[in-house]
Design a protein around this motif. Structure first.
Motif, PDB file in Angstrom:
ATOM      1  N   SER A 219       1.307   4.809   3.596  1.00 43.17           N
ATOM      2  CA  SER A 219       0.382   3.845   3.458  1.00 43.17           C
ATOM      3  C   SER A 219      -0.635   2.859   2.781  1.00 43.17           C
ATOM      4  CB  SER A 219      -1.601   4.527   4.249  1.00 43.17           C
ATOM      5  OG  SER A 219      -0.148   4.680   5.533  1.00 43.17           O
ATOM      6  N   PRO A 220      -0.767   3.439   1.099  1.00 38.49           N
ATOM      7  CA  PRO A 220      -1.104   2.689   0.323  1.00 38.49           C
ATOM      8  C   PRO A 220       0.151   1.632   0.188  1.00 38.49           C
ATOM      9  CG  PRO A 220      -2.286   4.590  -0.239  1.00 38.49           C
ATOM     10  CD  PRO A 220      -0.747   4.554   1.191  1.00 38.49           C
ATOM     11  N   LEU A 221       0.768   2.167  -0.083  1.00 35.01           N
ATOM     12  CA  LEU A 221       1.584   1.092  -0.747  1.00 35.01           C
ATOM     13  C   LEU A 221       2.132   0.288  -0.147  1.00 35.01           C
ATOM     14  CD1 LEU A 221       3.641   3.825  -3.665  1.00 35.01           C
ATOM     15  CD2 LEU A 221       4.778   1.844  -2.704  1.00 35.01           C
ATOM     16  N   SER A 222       2.311   0.865   1.462  1.00 26.09           N
ATOM     17  CA  SER A 222       2.891  -0.345   2.539  1.00 26.09           C
ATOM     18  C   SER A 222       1.548  -1.650   1.987  1.00 26.09           C
ATOM     19  CB  SER A 222       2.942   0.288   3.547  1.00 26.09           C
ATOM     20  OG  SER A 222       3.879   1.173   4.003  1.00 26.09           O
ATOM     21  N   MET A 223       0.669  -1.101   1.607  1.00 21.10           N
ATOM     22  CA  MET A 223      -0.807  -1.961   1.676  1.00 21.10           C
ATOM     23  C   MET A 223      -0.952  -2.594   0.648  1.00 21.10           C
ATOM     24  SD  MET A 223      -2.637  -1.903   4.361  1.00 21.10           S
ATOM     25  CE  MET A 223      -1.327  -2.208   5.932  1.00 21.10           C
ATOM     26  N   ILE A 224      -0.255  -2.390   0.207  1.00 20.08           N
ATOM     27  CA  ILE A 224       0.006  -3.175  -1.804  1.00 20.08           C
ATOM     28  C   ILE A 224       1.156  -4.158  -1.359  1.00 20.08           C
ATOM     29  CG2 ILE A 224       0.097  -3.570  -3.850  1.00 20.08           C
ATOM     30  CD1 ILE A 224      -1.450  -0.754  -4.015  1.00 20.08           C
ATOM     31  N   GLY A 225       2.255  -3.725  -0.614  1.00 21.40           N
ATOM     32  CA  GLY A 225       3.604  -4.302  -0.890  1.00 21.40           C
ATOM     33  C   GLY A 225       3.358  -5.767  -0.226  1.00 21.40           C
ATOM     34  N   MET A 226       2.553  -5.782   1.165  1.00 23.50           N
ATOM     35  CA  MET A 226       2.799  -6.223   2.082  1.00 23.50           C
ATOM     36  C   MET A 226       2.364  -7.778   2.046  1.00 23.50           C
ATOM     37  SD  MET A 226       3.078  -4.383   5.924  1.00 23.50           S
ATOM     38  CE  MET A 226       1.889  -2.665   6.000  1.00 23.50           C
TER      39      MET A 226
ATOM     40  N   LEU B 184       9.566  -6.441   2.811  1.00 26.20           N
ATOM     41  CA  LEU B 184       8.694  -6.837   3.228  1.00 26.20           C
ATOM     42  C   LEU B 184       9.105  -6.086   4.932  1.00 26.20           C
ATOM     43  CD1 LEU B 184       5.494  -7.826   4.281  1.00 26.20           C
ATOM     44  CD2 LEU B 184       6.999  -9.581   5.184  1.00 26.20           C
ATOM     45  N   ALA B 185      10.001  -5.852   5.091  1.00 28.64           N
ATOM     46  CA  ALA B 185      10.744  -5.281   6.103  1.00 28.64           C
ATOM     47  C   ALA B 185      10.539  -3.502   6.230  1.00 28.64           C
ATOM     48  CB  ALA B 185      11.708  -5.860   7.096  1.00 28.64           C
ATOM     49  N   VAL B 186      11.114  -3.381   4.899  1.00 27.30           N
ATOM     50  CA  VAL B 186      11.196  -1.481   4.872  1.00 27.30           C
ATOM     51  C   VAL B 186       9.455  -1.931   4.590  1.00 27.30           C
ATOM     52  CG1 VAL B 186      11.215   0.018   2.737  1.00 27.30           C
ATOM     53  CG2 VAL B 186      12.998  -1.892   3.483  1.00 27.30           C
ATOM     54  N   PHE B 187       8.462  -2.322   3.746  1.00 28.15           N
ATOM     55  CA  PHE B 187       7.649  -1.532   3.931  1.00 28.15           C
ATOM     56  C   PHE B 187       7.001  -1.845   5.758  1.00 28.15           C
ATOM     57  CE2 PHE B 187       6.511  -3.605  -0.096  1.00 28.15           C
ATOM     58  CZ  PHE B 187       6.657  -1.900  -1.371  1.00 28.15           C
ATOM     59  N   VAL B 188       6.738  -2.894   6.455  1.00 28.98           N
ATOM     60  CA  VAL B 188       6.201  -2.702   7.896  1.00 28.98           C
ATOM     61  C   VAL B 188       7.212  -1.227   8.406  1.00 28.98           C
ATOM     62  CG1 VAL B 188       6.671  -3.925   9.684  1.00 28.98           C
ATOM     63  CG2 VAL B 188       6.550  -5.328   8.095  1.00 28.98           C
ATOM     64  N   THR B 189       7.689  -1.106   8.316  1.00 30.91           N
ATOM     65  CA  THR B 189       8.813  -0.474   9.087  1.00 30.91           C
ATOM     66  C   THR B 189       8.138   1.230   8.837  1.00 30.91           C
ATOM     67  OG1 THR B 189      10.365  -1.173   9.009  1.00 30.91           O
ATOM     68  CG2 THR B 189      10.876   0.898   9.934  1.00 30.91           C
ATOM     69  N   SER B 190       8.227   1.231   7.480  1.00 30.95           N
ATOM     70  CA  SER B 190       7.476   2.917   6.611  1.00 30.95           C
ATOM     71  C   SER B 190       6.085   2.717   7.139  1.00 30.95           C
ATOM     72  CB  SER B 190       7.647   2.522   5.659  1.00 30.95           C
ATOM     73  OG  SER B 190       6.977   1.742   4.332  1.00 30.95           O
ATOM     74  N   PHE B 191       5.290   2.075   7.653  1.00 35.37           N
ATOM     75  CA  PHE B 191       3.993   2.380   7.667  1.00 35.37           C
ATOM     76  C   PHE B 191       3.777   2.396   9.327  1.00 35.37           C
ATOM     77  CE2 PHE B 191       0.082   0.200   8.967  1.00 35.37           C
ATOM     78  CZ  PHE B 191      -1.285   0.806   8.586  1.00 35.37           C
ATOM     79  N   LEU B 192       4.469   1.735  10.192  1.00 36.23           N
ATOM     80  CA  LEU B 192       4.478   1.585  11.198  1.00 36.23           C
ATOM     81  C   LEU B 192       4.994   3.839  11.550  1.00 36.23           C
ATOM     82  CD1 LEU B 192       5.748  -1.283  13.352  1.00 36.23           C
ATOM     83  CD2 LEU B 192       3.237  -0.519  13.233  1.00 36.23           C
TER      84      LEU B 192
END
Length: 101
Positions: free
Chosen positions: A72-79, A42-50
């Motif tokens: 962005s799509p990967l983060s939106m699915i992963g979070m 979750l921390a990786v997804f948030v960081t990569s999205f930001l």
């Protein structure tokens, strides 16, 4: 845009139910490992999205467009999945502790 709400709800609830069910049957150490791995992801997804959002504002060519299209799509699915796993594991651990007395 209205289809996004049921999608995010499903991506959060389905893993929460599955992990909550298995958390009651698995040892607590494995469930805490799931929680920690999901928290790191979750921390990786948030960081990569930001990071992808800030890089798209900085320059509008090449790398920024690639980040927008891939991350962005990967983060939106992963979070939501990570949030569902964490929530389900904690609920499963709570139910397991109440069931054991």
């Amino acid at each position: 845009m209205i289809f996004v709400i049921p999608l995010f709800t499903a991506l959060t609830v389905l893993p929460a139910v599955a992990v909550g069910y298995t958390a009651q049957r698995l040892p607590s150490s494995i469930t805490w490992l799931k929680v920690s791995v999901a928290a790191v992801l979750l921390a990786v997804f948030v960081t990569s999205f930001l990071q992808s959002q800030s890089s798209s504002e900085a320059d509008g060519k090449g790398y920024a467009v690639l980040m927008q299209l891939l991350v962005s799509p990967l983060s939106m699915i992963g979070m939501p999945i990570c949030v569902g796993v964490i929530f389900g594991a904690l609920v499963g651990l709570n139910r397991k502790s109440f069931a054991n007395g």
